[in-house]
Design an enzyme around this catalytic site. Structure first.
Site, PDB file in Angstrom:
ATOM      1  N   ASP A 202      -3.884   4.216  -2.901  1.00 23.73           N
ATOM      2  CA  ASP A 202      -5.079   4.780  -2.287  1.00 23.73           C
ATOM      3  C   ASP A 202      -5.291   6.220  -2.725  1.00 23.73           C
ATOM      4  OD1 ASP A 202      -3.951   2.918   0.414  1.00 23.73           O
ATOM      5  OD2 ASP A 202      -5.908   2.591  -0.515  1.00 23.73           O
TER       6      ASP A 202
ATOM      7  N   MET B  69      -7.762   9.426  -2.083  1.00 23.63           N
ATOM      8  CA  MET B  69      -8.758   9.928  -1.137  1.00 23.63           C
ATOM      9  C   MET B  69      -9.096  11.383  -1.468  1.00 23.63           C
ATOM     10  SD  MET B  69      -7.156   8.335   2.363  1.00 23.63           S
ATOM     11  CE  MET B  69      -6.684   6.615   2.477  1.00 23.63           C
TER      12      MET B  69
ATOM     13  N   SER C 178       0.868  -1.179   0.000  1.00 24.87           N
ATOM     14  CA  SER C 178       0.000   0.000   0.000  1.00 24.87           C
ATOM     15  C   SER C 178       0.902   1.225   0.000  1.00 24.87           C
ATOM     16  CB  SER C 178      -0.896   0.005   1.237  1.00 24.87           C
ATOM     17  OG  SER C 178      -1.639   1.207   1.270  1.00 24.87           O
TER      18      SER C 178
ATOM     19  N   HIS D 116      -0.729  -1.228  -4.649  1.00 26.02           N
ATOM     20  CA  HIS D 116      -2.037  -0.715  -4.229  1.00 26.02           C
ATOM     21  C   HIS D 116      -1.896   0.777  -3.977  1.00 26.02           C
ATOM     22  CE1 HIS D 116      -6.007  -1.046  -2.260  1.00 26.02           C
ATOM     23  NE2 HIS D 116      -5.552  -0.193  -1.370  1.00 26.02           N
TER      24      HIS D 116
ATOM     25  N   ASP E  91      -7.974  -5.327   2.780  1.00 22.71           N
ATOM     26  CA  ASP E  91      -7.248  -4.064   2.910  1.00 22.71           C
ATOM     27  C   ASP E  91      -7.442  -3.477   4.301  1.00 22.71           C
ATOM     28  OD1 ASP E  91      -7.457  -0.875   1.059  1.00 22.71           O
ATOM     29  OD2 ASP E  91      -5.981  -1.670   2.477  1.00 22.71           O
ATOM     30  N   GLY E  92      -6.339  -3.416   5.082  1.00 25.71           N
ATOM     31  CA  GLY E  92      -6.411  -2.819   6.403  1.00 25.71           C
ATOM     32  C   GLY E  92      -5.834  -3.739   7.466  1.00 25.71           C
TER      33      GLY E  92
ATOM     34  N   GLY F  34      -2.440   2.040   9.604  1.00 26.91           N
ATOM     35  CA  GLY F  34      -2.090   1.846  11.010  1.00 26.91           C
ATOM     36  C   GLY F  34      -3.244   1.581  11.957  1.00 26.91           C
TER      37      GLY F  34
ATOM     38  N   GLY G 232       0.500  -2.873   4.327  1.00 28.05           N
ATOM     39  CA  GLY G 232       0.915  -1.536   4.713  1.00 28.05           C
ATOM     40  C   GLY G 232       1.852  -1.534   5.899  1.00 28.05           C
TER      41      GLY G 232
ATOM     42  N   MET H 192     -12.799  -3.986   2.945  1.00 20.11           N
ATOM     43  CA  MET H 192     -12.092  -3.157   3.913  1.00 20.11           C
ATOM     44  C   MET H 192     -12.142  -3.874   5.263  1.00 20.11           C
ATOM     45  SD  MET H 192     -10.850  -0.784   2.226  1.00 20.11           S
ATOM     46  CE  MET H 192     -10.050  -0.135   3.706  1.00 20.11           C
TER      47      MET H 192
ATOM     48  N   MET I  67     -11.229   6.012  -3.069  1.00 23.39           N
ATOM     49  CA  MET I  67     -12.056   6.374  -1.904  1.00 23.39           C
ATOM     50  C   MET I  67     -12.501   7.823  -2.118  1.00 23.39           C
ATOM     51  SD  MET I  67      -9.738   4.553   1.025  1.00 23.39           S
ATOM     52  CE  MET I  67      -8.287   4.502  -0.023  1.00 23.39           C
TER      53      MET I  67
ATOM     54  N   HIS J 188      -7.268   2.274  -5.708  1.00 23.33           N
ATOM     55  CA  HIS J 188      -8.375   2.137  -4.753  1.00 23.33           C
ATOM     56  C   HIS J 188      -8.998   3.519  -4.571  1.00 23.33           C
ATOM     57  CE1 HIS J 188      -9.588   1.208  -0.271  1.00 23.33           C
ATOM     58  NE2 HIS J 188     -10.629   1.345  -1.048  1.00 23.33           N
TER      59      HIS J 188
ATOM     60  N   GLY K 204      -9.520   5.221   5.164  1.00 24.48           N
ATOM     61  CA  GLY K 204      -9.102   6.600   5.364  1.00 24.48           C
ATOM     62  C   GLY K 204      -7.720   6.745   5.977  1.00 24.48           C
ATOM     63  N   PHE K 205      -7.272   5.731   6.729  1.00 21.45           N
ATOM     64  CA  PHE K 205      -5.977   5.854   7.409  1.00 21.45           C
ATOM     65  C   PHE K 205      -5.253   4.514   7.485  1.00 21.45           C
ATOM     66  CE2 PHE K 205      -6.903  10.103   8.686  1.00 21.45           C
ATOM     67  CZ  PHE K 205      -8.287  10.136   8.822  1.00 21.45           C
TER      68      PHE K 205
HETATM   69  C1  DX5 Z   1      -6.795   2.634   4.248  1.00 19.74           C
HETATM   70  C2  DX5 Z   1      -6.138   2.153   2.989  1.00 19.74           C
HETATM   71  C3  DX5 Z   1      -5.147   1.037   3.208  1.00 19.74           C
HETATM   72  C4  DX5 Z   1      -4.022   1.366   4.199  1.00 19.74           C
HETATM   73  C5  DX5 Z   1      -3.463   0.075   4.769  1.00 19.74           C
HETATM   74  O1  DX5 Z   1      -7.958   3.300   3.950  1.00 19.74           O
HETATM   75  O2  DX5 Z   1      -7.128   1.727   2.061  1.00 19.74           O
HETATM   76  O3  DX5 Z   1      -4.622   0.625   1.960  1.00 19.74           O
HETATM   77  O4  DX5 Z   1      -3.020   2.044   3.577  1.00 19.74           O
HETATM   78  O5  DX5 Z   1      -2.531   0.366   5.754  1.00 19.74           O
HETATM   79  P1  DX5 Z   1      -2.351  -0.631   7.013  1.00 19.74           P
HETATM   80  O6  DX5 Z   1      -1.847  -1.917   6.457  1.00 19.74           O
HETATM   81  O7  DX5 Z   1      -1.332   0.072   7.836  1.00 19.74           O
HETATM   82  O8  DX5 Z   1      -3.644  -0.790   7.678  1.00 19.74           O
HETATM   83 ZN    ZN Z   2      -6.572   0.794   0.104  1.00 14.23          ZN
END
Ligand code: DX5
Ligand code: ZN
Length: 226
Positions: free
Chosen positions: A32, A34, A5, A30, A172-173, A142, A194, A134, A65, A63, A139-140
């Protein structure tokens, strides 16, 4: 399949990180996107995708969002997207936007927020190539994995098997060493990696990929009893 990611990468050295991950053997990237509206955060735009596209030939998974993704498909198609997922919660014309993505020779995916039921994609399973579940609220990076998502992965896998669709499950997540064994066991194939698996503080990205691949193959062996 391992897909870093890239929102977790070092934005000041994005090209370097992409090349190192590519050489270490990742399967896709991947990315993201946003808009500060669908999710309360901002990340990359098409210019950054251009930088990534120039650094690798591996598949780019966009992806989205963003609200009304149908208004921006061309933008990401033009910068070399190979796969585009849109959130079912972000558009009122899902079937049409999926058709638009497919008409450009790009793989079409649907992303579902944790609370969105599997049944909501029943009437578009004939046009999608993958589903992004998801496993955290989008959105974030960690965040912590939402435990009920394990069962959601299993339920989607059973539906795909029952209907014999050729659809891949992406998760994802918080996909990391704690969560990978059970998401693989329940049917996930594409792992968005990620901060809990690749972009950790210590060690090189190259070593992180090699170590993760060994762990995944070890887990797969346990699953098949080899
Ligand atoms: C969050 C993203 C993910 C995120 C994953 O909305 O879609 O791709 O970057 O990060 P980790 O693996 O740290 O949860
Ligand atoms: Zn993502």
């Amino acid at each position: 399949m391992i897909g870093p990611s890239l929102m977790c990468a070092d934005m000041g050295n994005l090209k370097r990180d992409v090349q190192e991950l590519d050489q270490a053997g990742v399967d896709f990237f991947h990315i993201d996107i946003m808009d500060g509206s669908f999710v309360p955060n901002f990340t990359m735009g098409p210019d950054m995708v251009n930088v990534i596209r120039a650094a690798t030939d591996k598949p780019l998974d966009i992806h989205l969002m963003i609200m009304r993704p149908e208004e921006h498909i061309n933008l990401f198609a033009d910068v070399g997207a190979d796969m585009i997922s849109v959130h079912i919660e972000s558009t009122i014309h899902l079937q049409r936007v999926l058709q638009t993505i497919k008409s450009k020779g790009i793989k079409a995916g649907v992303a579902l927020n944790p609370s969105t039921p599997i049944e909501s994609i029943e009437y578009v399973m004939d046009v999608i190539d993958y589903v992004t579940l998801m496993t955290v609220n989008p959105g974030f990076a960690g965040q912590k994995f939402i435990p009920t998502m394990y069962n959601k992965i299993k339920k989607l896998h059973q539906l795909i098997e029952k209907e014999s669709y050729n659809i891949l499950i992406q998760v994802d997540g918080n996909i990391g060493y704690e969560t990978i064994p059970k998401v693989l066991e329940n049917g996930a194939k594409m792992l968005v990696c990620g901060t809990s698996s690749l972009f950790k503080s210590k060690g090189s990205l190259h070593d992180a990929v090699i170590h993760l691949r060994q762990f995944i193959e070890g887990t797969a062996k346990v699953k098949t009893g080899d």
